[in-house]
Structures are given as structure tokens and as C-alpha cells.
Design a protein around this motif. Structure first.
Motif, PDB file in Angstrom:
ATOM      1  N   ARG A  94       0.830  -1.211   0.000  1.00 23.96           N
ATOM      2  CA  ARG A  94       0.000   0.000   0.000  1.00 23.96           C
ATOM      3  C   ARG A  94       0.861   1.256   0.000  1.00 23.96           C
ATOM      4  N   PHE A  95       2.018   1.199   0.670  1.00 21.43           N
ATOM      5  CA  PHE A  95       2.920   2.352   0.675  1.00 21.43           C
ATOM      6  C   PHE A  95       3.357   2.690  -0.753  1.00 21.43           C
ATOM      7  N   TRP A  96       3.793   1.681  -1.512  1.00 22.54           N
ATOM      8  CA  TRP A  96       4.279   1.951  -2.866  1.00 22.54           C
ATOM      9  C   TRP A  96       3.140   2.315  -3.817  1.00 22.54           C
ATOM     10  N   ALA A  97       1.977   1.750  -3.585  1.00 25.20           N
ATOM     11  CA  ALA A  97       0.822   2.153  -4.390  1.00 25.20           C
ATOM     12  C   ALA A  97       0.514   3.633  -4.170  1.00 25.20           C
ATOM     13  N   LYS A  98       0.579   4.075  -2.921  1.00 23.99           N
ATOM     14  CA  LYS A  98       0.347   5.495  -2.613  1.00 23.99           C
ATOM     15  C   LYS A  98       1.440   6.364  -3.230  1.00 23.99           C
ATOM     16  N   PHE A  99       2.660   5.865  -3.223  1.00 18.73           N
ATOM     17  CA  PHE A  99       3.768   6.588  -3.849  1.00 18.73           C
ATOM     18  C   PHE A  99       3.469   6.844  -5.324  1.00 18.73           C
ATOM     19  N   PHE A 100       2.976   5.831  -6.022  1.00 15.98           N
ATOM     20  CA  PHE A 100       2.672   6.008  -7.450  1.00 15.98           C
ATOM     21  C   PHE A 100       1.490   6.931  -7.665  1.00 15.98           C
ATOM     22  N   GLU A 101       0.534   6.886  -6.765  1.00 17.57           N
ATOM     23  CA  GLU A 101      -0.599   7.796  -6.876  1.00 17.57           C
ATOM     24  C   GLU A 101      -0.146   9.250  -6.737  1.00 17.57           C
ATOM     25  N   GLU A 102       0.811   9.497  -5.867  1.00 19.12           N
ATOM     26  CA  GLU A 102       1.284  10.860  -5.622  1.00 19.12           C
ATOM     27  C   GLU A 102       2.286  11.338  -6.663  1.00 19.12           C
ATOM     28  N   LYS A 103       3.161  10.444  -7.116  1.00 18.17           N
ATOM     29  CA  LYS A 103       4.255  10.830  -8.003  1.00 18.17           C
ATOM     30  C   LYS A 103       3.995  10.529  -9.480  1.00 18.17           C
ATOM     31  N   GLY A 104       3.126   9.562  -9.728  1.00 13.68           N
ATOM     32  CA  GLY A 104       2.974   9.071 -11.103  1.00 13.68           C
ATOM     33  C   GLY A 104       2.363  10.050 -12.082  1.00 13.68           C
ATOM     34  N   THR A 105       1.616  11.052 -11.568  1.00 15.78           N
ATOM     35  CA  THR A 105       0.987  12.007 -12.488  1.00 15.78           C
ATOM     36  C   THR A 105       2.013  12.820 -13.267  1.00 15.78           C
ATOM     37  N   SER A 106       3.234  12.914 -12.751  1.00 13.09           N
ATOM     38  CA  SER A 106       4.273  13.683 -13.453  1.00 13.09           C
ATOM     39  C   SER A 106       4.708  12.989 -14.743  1.00 13.09           C
ATOM     40  N   VAL A 107       4.421  11.680 -14.873  1.00  9.73           N
ATOM     41  CA  VAL A 107       4.802  10.958 -16.094  1.00  9.73           C
ATOM     42  C   VAL A 107       4.118  11.576 -17.298  1.00  9.73           C
ATOM     43  N   GLY A 108       2.803  11.715 -17.254  1.00 14.24           N
ATOM     44  CA  GLY A 108       2.087  12.295 -18.383  1.00 14.24           C
ATOM     45  C   GLY A 108       2.468  13.739 -18.633  1.00 14.24           C
ATOM     46  N   ARG A 109       2.635  14.506 -17.552  1.00 13.69           N
ATOM     47  CA  ARG A 109       2.969  15.928 -17.710  1.00 13.69           C
ATOM     48  C   ARG A 109       4.324  16.122 -18.375  1.00 13.69           C
ATOM     49  N   SER A 110       5.255  15.203 -18.160  1.00 16.81           N
ATOM     50  CA  SER A 110       6.590  15.353 -18.727  1.00 16.81           C
ATOM     51  C   SER A 110       6.588  15.216 -20.247  1.00 16.81           C
ATOM     52  N   PHE A 111       5.500  14.699 -20.808  1.00 21.05           N
ATOM     53  CA  PHE A 111       5.412  14.543 -22.266  1.00 21.05           C
ATOM     54  C   PHE A 111       4.427  15.518 -22.901  1.00 21.05           C
ATOM     55  N   PHE A 112       3.351  15.848 -22.195  1.00 26.05           N
ATOM     56  CA  PHE A 112       2.285  16.620 -22.827  1.00 26.05           C
ATOM     57  C   PHE A 112       2.335  18.113 -22.519  1.00 26.05           C
ATOM     58  N   LEU A 113       3.086  18.507 -21.487  1.00 25.18           N
ATOM     59  CA  LEU A 113       3.236  19.934 -21.217  1.00 25.18           C
ATOM     60  C   LEU A 113       4.365  20.519 -22.056  1.00 25.18           C
ATOM     61  N   LYS A 114       4.501  21.825 -21.997  1.00 24.00           N
ATOM     62  CA  LYS A 114       5.544  22.508 -22.768  1.00 24.00           C
ATOM     63  C   LYS A 114       6.336  23.445 -21.850  1.00 24.00           C
ATOM     64  N   GLY A 115       7.529  23.808 -22.310  1.00 23.22           N
ATOM     65  CA  GLY A 115       8.322  24.828 -21.633  1.00 23.22           C
ATOM     66  C   GLY A 115       8.749  24.453 -20.228  1.00 23.22           C
ATOM     67  N   GLU A 116       8.687  25.440 -19.331  1.00 23.01           N
ATOM     68  CA  GLU A 116       9.159  25.243 -17.953  1.00 23.01           C
ATOM     69  C   GLU A 116       8.363  24.178 -17.216  1.00 23.01           C
ATOM     70  N   GLU A 117       7.063  24.108 -17.476  1.00 19.18           N
ATOM     71  CA  GLU A 117       6.233  23.104 -16.815  1.00 19.18           C
ATOM     72  C   GLU A 117       6.674  21.694 -17.202  1.00 19.18           C
ATOM     73  N   GLN A 118       7.014  21.519 -18.463  1.00 20.05           N
ATOM     74  CA  GLN A 118       7.479  20.210 -18.908  1.00 20.05           C
ATOM     75  C   GLN A 118       8.817  19.855 -18.268  1.00 20.05           C
ATOM     76  N   GLU A 119       9.727  20.819 -18.208  1.00 14.21           N
ATOM     77  CA  GLU A 119      11.036  20.552 -17.615  1.00 14.21           C
ATOM     78  C   GLU A 119      10.915  20.205 -16.130  1.00 14.21           C
ATOM     79  N   LYS A 120      10.007  20.886 -15.429  1.00 15.11           N
ATOM     80  CA  LYS A 120       9.786  20.575 -14.020  1.00 15.11           C
ATOM     81  C   LYS A 120       9.230  19.161 -13.861  1.00 15.11           C
ATOM     82  N   ALA A 121       8.297  18.779 -14.749  1.00 12.82           N
ATOM     83  CA  ALA A 121       7.724  17.436 -14.690  1.00 12.82           C
ATOM     84  C   ALA A 121       8.783  16.380 -14.987  1.00 12.82           C
ATOM     85  N   LYS A 122       9.693  16.658 -15.925  1.00 11.83           N
ATOM     86  CA  LYS A 122      10.781  15.724 -16.231  1.00 11.83           C
ATOM     87  C   LYS A 122      11.671  15.511 -15.015  1.00 11.83           C
ATOM     88  N   GLU A 123      11.971  16.587 -14.321  1.00 15.16           N
ATOM     89  CA  GLU A 123      12.793  16.482 -13.105  1.00 15.16           C
ATOM     90  C   GLU A 123      12.087  15.624 -12.062  1.00 15.16           C
TER      91      GLU A 123
END
Length: 222
Positions: A94-123
Motif C-alpha cells: 500500500r505504501f508503494w501504491a500510494k507513492f505512485f498515486e502521488e508521483k505518477g501524475t508527473s509521467v504524463g505531464r513530462s510529455f504533454f506539457l511545454k516549456g518550464e512546466e514540462q522541464e519541471k515534470a521531467k525532473e
């Protein structure tokens, strides 16, 4: 027999988590494809708070949020256990499932956002991968050698991340930087236990390539 329906999207890792659990349990279900550009009255009525997929209907009663649905399926239907039986292992899953729920949304943002927002999501994705690479050292799966709840929660990192990399041309993962994560991902995708549950990679790739191409065409100078 209990009536089970799933409202979702065929290309969504969140919908796929639920489908995977239903298939592990051997539960027959009806899949209803949702249109997020024109959300159905069924979705708005059954998940009025978040208005998101997936939604599972069991005997007409709706349950929302993919990880909550997974636990519901595991507790409700007979078949192989998805969460570990041992209380400590169950807590870790459950700990790791919660980790993915909290952190995993950055995966999509790192590809679909642009500019500074995309770079932050990549980091953010790279930081997440560092944590995972360290955790998966000398481990086959997140809880011992058995595939389960936490691994299903990580399906976006296991399959969708690589698909999005290939579709977009943005590379975040290499075996040199994240060897343990890559070993886990290969085991995840290619082991015979999982192949029957994974969506066709070529179909996912075609879908996301089309989305990136459409986005590029829309943003091109006129």
C-alpha cells in the motif's frame, strides 16, 4: 451472477489497473468506453466529485478511484489474492501504491506539457525513478518475488512510460541511469505471467503517436 461493468478508456493505465484485477480474479465484466471530451451522464452521475474514469459498477453500485477499486475487487471476488496476506507485506504494498498515486501524475505531464512546466515534470519523473531504482535493487517485484498490488499500481511506469518515450521522442529512462528499474520493467513486460494482461503495445504506441502528431500540427505556425 453479479453484474460487473467498468466505465473507462482502453488506453488509460488507470482503467487498465482495474481490468487487470478483474482478469486475475476471473470476473466477467462489460467494458464501457468513455469520451472525456463529451463526458457521459453515466460518468457525471456515478462520479460527481471527480468526474473521472475508471468507475466500477457492481450490481449497479458505483465505485471510483482505481486503487480503491482494486482493493474492493480483491476483497469481494474469489480468486488469487492481489494484496499480500502478510500484514507487513500488505502495508509495504500500500505504501508503494500510494507513492505512485502521488508521483505518477508527473509521467504524463513530462510529455504533454511545454516549456518550464514540462522541464519541471521531467525532473520530478527522474527523482521518482531514482527512488524506484534504489528500492528495486536485488528485488524482482516490489514485495518479494510475487507480482501484486504495488506492481499493478506501477503499470504507467512499467509500460506507458516507454510507449510515451517512443511516441514523443523524449527519452527519460536508460539502463545506464536506472539499471534496477529497467530490470524490473523488463520482468514486468516480458514475463509470461503478465503478457496476457497487458494491452497491445503497438496499439498504445499508434494512439499516442497520433496524439503527439495532432498536437504538433495544432501548434505549428500558420
Amino acid at each position: 451472477m453479479a453484474e460487473v461493468k467498468l466505465l473507462g478508456l482502453w488506453y488509460s493505465p488507470f482503467s487498465h489497473r482495474v481490468e487487470w484485477a478483474l482478469k486475475i480474479k476471473g470476473v466477467e465484466y462489460e467494458f464501457i468506453e468513455e469520451d472525456l471530451q463529451n463526458k457521459s451522464p453515466l460518468l457525471l452521475r456515478s462520479n460527481p466529485v471527480h468526474k473521472k474514469i475508471p468507475v466500477l459498477f457492481h450490481n449497479g453500485k458505483p465505485i471510483s478511484e482505481s486503487m480503491l477499486i482494486l482493493e474492493y475487487i480483491d476483497e469481494t471476488f474469489e480468486g488469487p489474492s492481489i494484496l499480500p496476506n502478510d500484514p507487513y507485506d500488505r502495508a509495504i504494498a500500500r505504501f508503494w501504491a500510494k507513492f505512485f498515486e502521488e508521483k505518477g501524475t508527473s509521467v504524463g505531464r513530462s510529455f504533454f506539457l511545454k516549456g518550464e512546466e514540462q522541464e519541471k515534470a521531467k525532473e520530478q519523473v527522474c527523482e521518482m525513478l531514482k527512488v524506484l531504482d534504489n528500492e528495486l535493487k536485488n528485488k524482482k517485484f516490489f514485495v518479494g518475488d510475487k507480482f501484486g498490488f504495488a506492481d499493478i499500481a506501477a503499470n504507467a511506469a512499467a509500460l506507458w512510460l516507454g510507449v510515451l518515450e517512443e511516441a514523443s521522442g523524449v527519452v527519460l529512462v536508460t539502463s545506464e541511469k536506472f539499471p534496477n528499474f529497467c530490470a524490473w520493467r523488463d520482468e514486468y513486460i516480458y514475463c509470461s505471467q503478465n503478457k496476457e494482461y497487458l494491452p497491445p503495445r503497438d496499439e498504445l504506441l499508434a494512439h499516442f503517436r497520433a496524439r503527439f502528431q495532432a498536437g504538433a500540427a495544432a501548434s505549428a505556425p500558420k
